[in-house]
Design a protein around this motif. Sequence first.
Motif, PDB file in Angstrom:
ATOM      1  N   ALA A 191      -5.895  14.302 -36.068  1.00 22.82           N
ATOM      2  CA  ALA A 191      -6.056  15.375 -35.082  1.00 22.82           C
ATOM      3  C   ALA A 191      -6.795  14.867 -33.845  1.00 22.82           C
ATOM      4  O   ALA A 191      -6.411  15.171 -32.709  1.00 22.82           O
ATOM      5  CB  ALA A 191      -6.802  16.547 -35.715  1.00 22.82           C
ATOM      6  N   VAL A 192      -7.825  14.078 -34.060  1.00 22.34           N
ATOM      7  CA  VAL A 192      -8.601  13.538 -32.938  1.00 22.34           C
ATOM      8  C   VAL A 192      -7.745  12.576 -32.113  1.00 22.34           C
ATOM      9  O   VAL A 192      -7.780  12.601 -30.877  1.00 22.34           O
ATOM     10  CB  VAL A 192      -9.891  12.846 -33.437  1.00 22.34           C
ATOM     11  CG1 VAL A 192     -10.573  12.072 -32.323  1.00 22.34           C
ATOM     12  CG2 VAL A 192     -10.834  13.881 -34.035  1.00 22.34           C
ATOM     13  N   ALA A 193      -6.939  11.745 -32.776  1.00 19.40           N
ATOM     14  CA  ALA A 193      -6.075  10.805 -32.046  1.00 19.40           C
ATOM     15  C   ALA A 193      -5.022  11.546 -31.233  1.00 19.40           C
ATOM     16  O   ALA A 193      -4.720  11.156 -30.103  1.00 19.40           O
ATOM     17  CB  ALA A 193      -5.416   9.839 -33.023  1.00 19.40           C
ATOM     18  N   LEU A 194      -4.458  12.623 -31.785  1.00 18.17           N
ATOM     19  CA  LEU A 194      -3.490  13.424 -31.037  1.00 18.17           C
ATOM     20  C   LEU A 194      -4.142  14.026 -29.792  1.00 18.17           C
ATOM     21  O   LEU A 194      -3.580  13.973 -28.695  1.00 18.17           O
ATOM     22  CB  LEU A 194      -2.908  14.531 -31.921  1.00 18.17           C
ATOM     23  CG  LEU A 194      -1.969  14.088 -33.032  1.00 18.17           C
ATOM     24  CD1 LEU A 194      -1.731  15.226 -34.016  1.00 18.17           C
ATOM     25  CD2 LEU A 194      -0.647  13.591 -32.462  1.00 18.17           C
ATOM     26  N   CYS A 195      -5.342  14.562 -29.957  1.00 15.98           N
ATOM     27  CA  CYS A 195      -6.059  15.140 -28.820  1.00 15.98           C
ATOM     28  C   CYS A 195      -6.435  14.074 -27.794  1.00 15.98           C
ATOM     29  O   CYS A 195      -6.334  14.306 -26.587  1.00 15.98           O
ATOM     30  CB  CYS A 195      -7.309  15.876 -29.304  1.00 15.98           C
ATOM     31  SG  CYS A 195      -6.948  17.401 -30.182  1.00 15.98           S
ATOM     32  N   SER A 196      -6.850  12.901 -28.255  1.00 14.63           N
ATOM     33  CA  SER A 196      -7.213  11.820 -27.336  1.00 14.63           C
ATOM     34  C   SER A 196      -6.030  11.394 -26.489  1.00 14.63           C
ATOM     35  O   SER A 196      -6.162  11.161 -25.285  1.00 14.63           O
ATOM     36  CB  SER A 196      -7.757  10.622 -28.110  1.00 14.63           C
ATOM     37  OG  SER A 196      -9.037  10.911 -28.609  1.00 14.63           O
ATOM     38  N   ARG A 197      -4.869  11.294 -27.101  1.00 12.90           N
ATOM     39  CA  ARG A 197      -3.671  10.918 -26.343  1.00 12.90           C
ATOM     40  C   ARG A 197      -3.273  12.005 -25.357  1.00 12.90           C
ATOM     41  O   ARG A 197      -2.804  11.710 -24.257  1.00 12.90           O
ATOM     42  CB  ARG A 197      -2.543  10.564 -27.291  1.00 12.90           C
ATOM     43  CG  ARG A 197      -2.844   9.272 -28.023  1.00 12.90           C
ATOM     44  CD  ARG A 197      -1.761   8.842 -28.942  1.00 12.90           C
ATOM     45  NE  ARG A 197      -2.211   7.651 -29.660  1.00 12.90           N
ATOM     46  CZ  ARG A 197      -1.417   6.820 -30.265  1.00 12.90           C
ATOM     47  NH1 ARG A 197      -0.121   7.009 -30.265  1.00 12.90           N
ATOM     48  NH2 ARG A 197      -1.906   5.774 -30.901  1.00 12.90           N
ATOM     49  N   ALA A 198      -3.465  13.257 -25.738  1.00 13.34           N
ATOM     50  CA  ALA A 198      -3.196  14.357 -24.815  1.00 13.34           C
ATOM     51  C   ALA A 198      -4.159  14.298 -23.629  1.00 13.34           C
ATOM     52  O   ALA A 198      -3.752  14.490 -22.478  1.00 13.34           O
ATOM     53  CB  ALA A 198      -3.326  15.693 -25.540  1.00 13.34           C
ATOM     54  N   LEU A 199      -5.417  14.000 -23.909  1.00 10.54           N
ATOM     55  CA  LEU A 199      -6.410  13.881 -22.835  1.00 10.54           C
ATOM     56  C   LEU A 199      -6.069  12.729 -21.890  1.00 10.54           C
ATOM     57  O   LEU A 199      -6.227  12.852 -20.675  1.00 10.54           O
ATOM     58  CB  LEU A 199      -7.803  13.710 -23.432  1.00 10.54           C
ATOM     59  CG  LEU A 199      -8.370  14.954 -24.125  1.00 10.54           C
ATOM     60  CD1 LEU A 199      -9.559  14.590 -24.998  1.00 10.54           C
ATOM     61  CD2 LEU A 199      -8.745  16.007 -23.089  1.00 10.54           C
ATOM     62  N   LEU A 200      -5.608  11.622 -22.453  1.00  9.94           N
ATOM     63  CA  LEU A 200      -5.210  10.489 -21.606  1.00  9.94           C
ATOM     64  C   LEU A 200      -4.066  10.870 -20.671  1.00  9.94           C
ATOM     65  O   LEU A 200      -4.016  10.431 -19.522  1.00  9.94           O
ATOM     66  CB  LEU A 200      -4.816   9.292 -22.472  1.00  9.94           C
ATOM     67  CG  LEU A 200      -5.963   8.552 -23.147  1.00  9.94           C
ATOM     68  CD1 LEU A 200      -5.430   7.509 -24.121  1.00  9.94           C
ATOM     69  CD2 LEU A 200      -6.880   7.907 -22.106  1.00  9.94           C
ATOM     70  N   LYS A 201      -3.134  11.696 -21.147  1.00  8.22           N
ATOM     71  CA  LYS A 201      -2.024  12.143 -20.293  1.00  8.22           C
ATOM     72  C   LYS A 201      -2.525  12.961 -19.110  1.00  8.22           C
ATOM     73  O   LYS A 201      -1.868  13.035 -18.087  1.00  8.22           O
ATOM     74  CB  LYS A 201      -1.011  12.948 -21.099  1.00  8.22           C
ATOM     75  CG  LYS A 201      -0.160  12.081 -21.993  1.00  8.22           C
ATOM     76  CD  LYS A 201       1.152  12.770 -22.305  1.00  8.22           C
ATOM     77  CE  LYS A 201       2.054  11.888 -23.110  1.00  8.22           C
ATOM     78  NZ  LYS A 201       2.735  10.873 -22.331  1.00  8.22           N
ATOM     79  N   LEU A 202      -3.687  13.572 -19.290  1.00  6.66           N
ATOM     80  CA  LEU A 202      -4.277  14.361 -18.200  1.00  6.66           C
ATOM     81  C   LEU A 202      -5.175  13.517 -17.296  1.00  6.66           C
ATOM     82  O   LEU A 202      -5.696  14.014 -16.300  1.00  6.66           O
ATOM     83  CB  LEU A 202      -5.111  15.507 -18.774  1.00  6.66           C
ATOM     84  CG  LEU A 202      -4.360  16.566 -19.569  1.00  6.66           C
ATOM     85  CD1 LEU A 202      -5.338  17.563 -20.169  1.00  6.66           C
ATOM     86  CD2 LEU A 202      -3.349  17.268 -18.678  1.00  6.66           C
ATOM     87  N   PRO A 226     -10.717   9.923 -23.471  1.00  9.22           N
ATOM     88  CA  PRO A 226     -10.402  10.237 -24.868  1.00  9.22           C
ATOM     89  C   PRO A 226     -11.682  10.570 -25.635  1.00  9.22           C
ATOM     90  O   PRO A 226     -12.788  10.279 -25.165  1.00  9.22           O
ATOM     91  CB  PRO A 226      -9.764   8.945 -25.386  1.00  9.22           C
ATOM     92  CG  PRO A 226     -10.250   7.876 -24.475  1.00  9.22           C
ATOM     93  CD  PRO A 226     -10.505   8.515 -23.141  1.00  9.22           C
ATOM     94  N   ILE A 227     -11.508  11.168 -26.788  1.00  9.94           N
ATOM     95  CA  ILE A 227     -12.652  11.531 -27.623  1.00  9.94           C
ATOM     96  C   ILE A 227     -12.619  10.710 -28.901  1.00  9.94           C
ATOM     97  O   ILE A 227     -11.565  10.238 -29.320  1.00  9.94           O
ATOM     98  CB  ILE A 227     -12.657  13.039 -27.944  1.00  9.94           C
ATOM     99  CG1 ILE A 227     -11.375  13.461 -28.683  1.00  9.94           C
ATOM    100  CG2 ILE A 227     -12.848  13.863 -26.690  1.00  9.94           C
ATOM    101  CD1 ILE A 227     -11.355  14.895 -29.186  1.00  9.94           C
ATOM    102  N   SER A 228     -13.789  10.544 -29.519  1.00 12.80           N
ATOM    103  CA  SER A 228     -13.844   9.836 -30.800  1.00 12.80           C
ATOM    104  C   SER A 228     -14.054  10.810 -31.965  1.00 12.80           C
ATOM    105  O   SER A 228     -13.869  10.456 -33.113  1.00 12.80           O
ATOM    106  CB  SER A 228     -14.940   8.770 -30.797  1.00 12.80           C
ATOM    107  OG  SER A 228     -16.181   9.361 -30.520  1.00 12.80           O
ATOM    108  N   SER A 229     -14.464  12.050 -31.629  1.00 12.92           N
ATOM    109  CA  SER A 229     -14.572  13.106 -32.631  1.00 12.92           C
ATOM    110  C   SER A 229     -14.608  14.443 -31.898  1.00 12.92           C
ATOM    111  O   SER A 229     -14.810  14.495 -30.679  1.00 12.92           O
ATOM    112  CB  SER A 229     -15.821  12.937 -33.503  1.00 12.92           C
ATOM    113  OG  SER A 229     -16.949  13.454 -32.855  1.00 12.92           O
ATOM    114  N   PHE A 230     -14.450  15.518 -32.653  1.00 18.05           N
ATOM    115  CA  PHE A 230     -14.534  16.847 -32.049  1.00 18.05           C
ATOM    116  C   PHE A 230     -15.974  17.242 -31.742  1.00 18.05           C
ATOM    117  O   PHE A 230     -16.221  18.243 -31.090  1.00 18.05           O
ATOM    118  CB  PHE A 230     -13.888  17.894 -32.970  1.00 18.05           C
ATOM    119  CG  PHE A 230     -12.392  17.826 -33.005  1.00 18.05           C
ATOM    120  CD1 PHE A 230     -11.631  17.836 -31.849  1.00 18.05           C
ATOM    121  CD2 PHE A 230     -11.730  17.762 -34.218  1.00 18.05           C
ATOM    122  CE1 PHE A 230     -10.241  17.783 -31.887  1.00 18.05           C
ATOM    123  CE2 PHE A 230     -10.344  17.719 -34.274  1.00 18.05           C
ATOM    124  CZ  PHE A 230      -9.597  17.735 -33.095  1.00 18.05           C
TER     125      PHE A 230
END
Length: 189
Positions: A5-16, A20-24
């Motif tokens: 879940a964190v990796a999916l969110c990090s990749r989404a953040l990179l697209k913006l 990236p994040i390492s945890s929630f």
Amino acid sequence: MALSAVALCSRALLKLGAEPISSFEDGTAESMAASLLYGSTRDAVLSAYPWTFATAQKGLARLVGKPVADFQYAYQLPPDFLRILSAGEGGRSRGIDYQIIENRLHTDAPAVTATYIFRPYESMFPAYFDQLMILRLAAELCLPLTESTSRAESMLNLAEKEFRKTKSIDAQQDTPQSIEGFNLIEGRY
């Protein structure tokens, strides 16, 4: 490679263009937004289509209490349940009348097999679905992090295009369903 879940969110953040994040629990605006939006976004995308990797069949446990009206029996839905696709009895997974009321399945059938969408672990997501999740998360995270409605709309359009492509790929993972019990087809013979 399965993404968390964190990796999916990090990749989404990179697209913006965000960090990236390492945890929630990073304590950043990005991690807080991702933490708040991830679960509901995942469940909405999973519920939007009968994905082959998120479809399950299960015999449901009948509850002791009877429904107040309309049906004789109530059944407990599985804890990972997101959306019902069909219900049946006697070795079939469809064909009975039912209604979902208060997170229980109500029907007149004395035993029920349900086909439903469940919430799989992220490690079960196929690569084509990961890409859809990344774009949809980017669309959801865009407005809170960038405050740009035009950019958020653009990301949502990209996510919608990816959704159509992903549905097409997933549909090829299964034999097409035939039409059964349709009067016009039966009348031709």
